[in-house]
Design a protein around this motif. Sequence first.
Motif, mmCIF file in Angstrom:
data_model
loop_
_atom_site.group_PDB
_atom_site.id
_atom_site.type_symbol
_atom_site.label_atom_id
_atom_site.label_comp_id
_atom_site.label_asym_id
_atom_site.label_seq_id
_atom_site.Cartn_x
_atom_site.Cartn_y
_atom_site.Cartn_z
ATOM 1 N N PHE A 72 -2.707 11.171 -15.604
ATOM 2 C CA PHE A 72 -3.957 10.487 -15.245
ATOM 3 C C PHE A 72 -3.743 9.489 -14.111
ATOM 4 C CE2 PHE A 72 -5.795 11.600 -19.546
ATOM 5 C CZ PHE A 72 -6.832 12.368 -19.040
ATOM 6 N N VAL A 73 -2.601 8.818 -14.093
ATOM 7 C CA VAL A 73 -2.326 7.850 -13.022
ATOM 8 C C VAL A 73 -2.246 8.561 -11.675
ATOM 9 C CG1 VAL A 73 -0.590 6.266 -12.089
ATOM 10 C CG2 VAL A 73 -1.277 6.079 -14.478
ATOM 11 N N THR A 74 -1.492 9.655 -11.609
ATOM 12 C CA THR A 74 -1.386 10.355 -10.318
ATOM 13 C C THR A 74 -2.717 10.990 -9.931
ATOM 14 O OG1 THR A 74 -0.022 11.799 -8.948
ATOM 15 C CG2 THR A 74 -0.479 12.569 -11.183
ATOM 16 N N ALA A 75 -3.494 11.448 -10.908
ATOM 17 C CA ALA A 75 -4.824 11.979 -10.610
ATOM 18 C C ALA A 75 -5.725 10.876 -10.058
ATOM 19 C CB ALA A 75 -5.451 12.602 -11.858
ATOM 20 N N GLY A 76 -5.613 9.681 -10.632
ATOM 21 C CA GLY A 76 -6.403 8.547 -10.148
ATOM 22 C C GLY A 76 -6.043 8.169 -8.723
ATOM 23 N N ILE A 77 -4.755 8.146 -8.436
ATOM 24 C CA ILE A 77 -4.321 7.844 -7.068
ATOM 25 C C ILE A 77 -4.798 8.936 -6.121
ATOM 26 C CG2 ILE A 77 -2.334 7.477 -5.551
ATOM 27 C CD1 ILE A 77 -0.815 6.432 -8.069
ATOM 28 N N GLY A 78 -4.709 10.196 -6.575
ATOM 29 C CA GLY A 78 -5.195 11.306 -5.757
ATOM 30 C C GLY A 78 -6.690 11.208 -5.502
ATOM 31 N N GLY A 79 -7.447 10.801 -6.508
ATOM 32 C CA GLY A 79 -8.887 10.619 -6.331
ATOM 33 C C GLY A 79 -9.206 9.495 -5.359
ATOM 34 N N TYR A 80 -8.485 8.391 -5.489
ATOM 35 C CA TYR A 80 -8.658 7.266 -4.565
ATOM 36 C C TYR A 80 -8.306 7.705 -3.146
ATOM 37 C CZ TYR A 80 -7.764 2.724 -2.371
ATOM 38 O OH TYR A 80 -7.749 1.645 -1.514
ATOM 39 N N HIS A 81 -7.196 8.422 -3.006
ATOM 40 C CA HIS A 81 -6.757 8.901 -1.699
ATOM 41 C C HIS A 81 -7.792 9.853 -1.094
ATOM 42 C CE1 HIS A 81 -3.138 10.610 0.777
ATOM 43 N NE2 HIS A 81 -4.091 10.115 1.543
ATOM 44 N N THR A 82 -8.367 10.721 -1.922
ATOM 45 C CA THR A 82 -9.408 11.633 -1.459
ATOM 46 C C THR A 82 -10.587 10.852 -0.891
ATOM 47 O OG1 THR A 82 -8.777 13.372 -2.999
ATOM 48 C CG2 THR A 82 -11.051 13.415 -2.199
ATOM 49 N N GLY A 83 -10.997 9.802 -1.584
ATOM 50 C CA GLY A 83 -12.095 8.959 -1.099
ATOM 51 C C GLY A 83 -11.777 8.297 0.227
ATOM 52 N N VAL A 84 -10.525 7.887 0.394
ATOM 53 C CA VAL A 84 -10.097 7.286 1.665
ATOM 54 C C VAL A 84 -10.160 8.329 2.770
ATOM 55 C CG1 VAL A 84 -8.126 6.273 2.895
ATOM 56 C CG2 VAL A 84 -8.680 5.503 0.576
ATOM 57 N N GLU A 85 -9.659 9.534 2.487
ATOM 58 C CA GLU A 85 -9.677 10.603 3.486
ATOM 59 C C GLU A 85 -11.096 10.978 3.902
ATOM 60 O OE1 GLU A 85 -5.689 13.125 2.220
ATOM 61 O OE2 GLU A 85 -7.607 13.604 1.249
ATOM 62 N N ARG A 86 -12.012 10.967 2.957
ATOM 63 C CA ARG A 86 -13.393 11.376 3.240
ATOM 64 C C ARG A 86 -14.258 10.224 3.750
ATOM 65 N NH1 ARG A 86 -14.698 16.493 1.442
ATOM 66 N NH2 ARG A 86 -13.076 17.499 0.221
ATOM 67 N N GLY A 87 -13.672 9.026 3.833
ATOM 68 C CA GLY A 87 -14.412 7.875 4.348
ATOM 69 C C GLY A 87 -15.392 7.284 3.353
ATOM 70 N N TRP A 88 -15.224 7.581 2.061
ATOM 71 C CA TRP A 88 -16.114 7.031 1.047
ATOM 72 C C TRP A 88 -15.834 5.552 0.826
ATOM 73 C CZ3 TRP A 88 -15.056 11.532 -2.869
ATOM 74 C CH2 TRP A 88 -15.685 12.688 -2.407
ATOM 75 N N TRP A 89 -14.585 5.134 1.025
ATOM 76 C CA TRP A 89 -14.185 3.732 0.915
ATOM 77 C C TRP A 89 -12.944 3.538 1.771
ATOM 78 C CZ3 TRP A 89 -14.901 6.417 -3.866
ATOM 79 C CH2 TRP A 89 -13.796 7.121 -4.305
ATOM 80 N N GLU A 90 -12.643 2.280 2.027
ATOM 81 C CA GLU A 90 -11.484 1.981 2.849
ATOM 82 C C GLU A 90 -10.215 2.053 2.011
ATOM 83 O OE1 GLU A 90 -11.557 -1.407 5.401
ATOM 84 O OE2 GLU A 90 -13.692 -1.180 5.790
ATOM 85 N N GLY A 91 -9.165 2.471 2.656
ATOM 86 C CA GLY A 91 -7.865 2.514 2.002
ATOM 87 C C GLY A 91 -7.092 1.244 2.270
ATOM 88 N N PRO A 92 -5.873 1.208 1.828
ATOM 89 C CA PRO A 92 -5.035 0.037 2.089
ATOM 90 C C PRO A 92 -4.898 -0.163 3.598
ATOM 91 C CG PRO A 92 -3.938 1.577 0.591
ATOM 92 C CD PRO A 92 -5.169 2.246 1.084
ATOM 93 N N THR A 93 -4.956 -1.388 4.027
ATOM 94 C CA THR A 93 -4.856 -1.665 5.458
ATOM 95 C C THR A 93 -3.492 -1.281 6.013
ATOM 96 O OG1 THR A 93 -4.196 -3.943 4.995
ATOM 97 C CG2 THR A 93 -6.541 -3.536 5.407
ATOM 98 N N SER A 94 -2.514 -1.132 5.131
ATOM 99 C CA SER A 94 -1.172 -0.776 5.588
ATOM 100 C C SER A 94 -1.069 0.669 6.047
ATOM 101 C CB SER A 94 -0.159 -1.049 4.471
ATOM 102 O OG SER A 94 -0.465 -0.254 3.340
ATOM 103 N N CYS A 95 -2.052 1.518 5.694
ATOM 104 C CA CYS A 95 -1.919 2.919 6.099
ATOM 105 C C CYS A 95 -3.230 3.580 6.486
ATOM 106 C CB CYS A 95 -1.223 3.732 4.998
ATOM 107 S SG CYS A 95 -2.183 3.979 3.512
ATOM 108 N N SER A 96 -4.251 2.790 6.796
ATOM 109 C CA SER A 96 -5.530 3.357 7.200
ATOM 110 C C SER A 96 -5.941 2.776 8.545
ATOM 111 C CB SER A 96 -6.621 3.031 6.168
ATOM 112 O OG SER A 96 -6.324 3.637 4.937
ATOM 113 N N ALA A 97 -6.842 3.489 9.213
ATOM 114 C CA ALA A 97 -7.355 3.001 10.489
ATOM 115 C C ALA A 97 -8.145 1.722 10.247
ATOM 116 C CB ALA A 97 -8.233 4.058 11.136
#
Length: 155
Positions: free
Chosen positions: A72-97
């Motif tokens: 569930f933890v890795t699925a959650g991170i994957g879901g968060y990452h998917t949202g960052v990739e699709r522009g639904w929310w901002e990702g960590p400033t350390s690795c996003s535009a």
Amino acid sequence: MMLTRKMLMLTAAAGSLALMLGAYAFQHLGGLAPCQMCIWQRYPHIIAIAIGLIAVRFGNAALAWLGALAAFVTAGIGGYHTGVERGWWEGPTSCSAQSIGGLSTDELFEQIMTAPVVRCDDVAWAFMGLSMASWNMILSLILAGIWIAAARRPA
């Protein structure tokens, strides 16, 4: 034939191992360097693999619940990452535009020089319209279901 708890746990751990081998193949054979969030998704899989190895000796329900938690933890991170990739929310400033509006030349240069080589908001590879992060989320949820089935199986 009904699978035993240990067999289900080993199956789920093998699924995490397969996902890890796939990630390393994309990285080392395919030349797709992982971003920071991609690496974060690997840690719970490593834990799930270790739990599967421990399950060979001690196949109790508590270990299966820990395996489900890891999935569930890795699925959650994957879901968060998917949202960052699709522009639904901002990702960590350390690795996003980041926005460059209002930055001085020196600040812009500093942002460029400290930017990671691989950004978290770029999709490096997709299959059927889903990125690796999305596939990790989906497959990890399936693995979580297998771990839960193992936890609920009588010893």
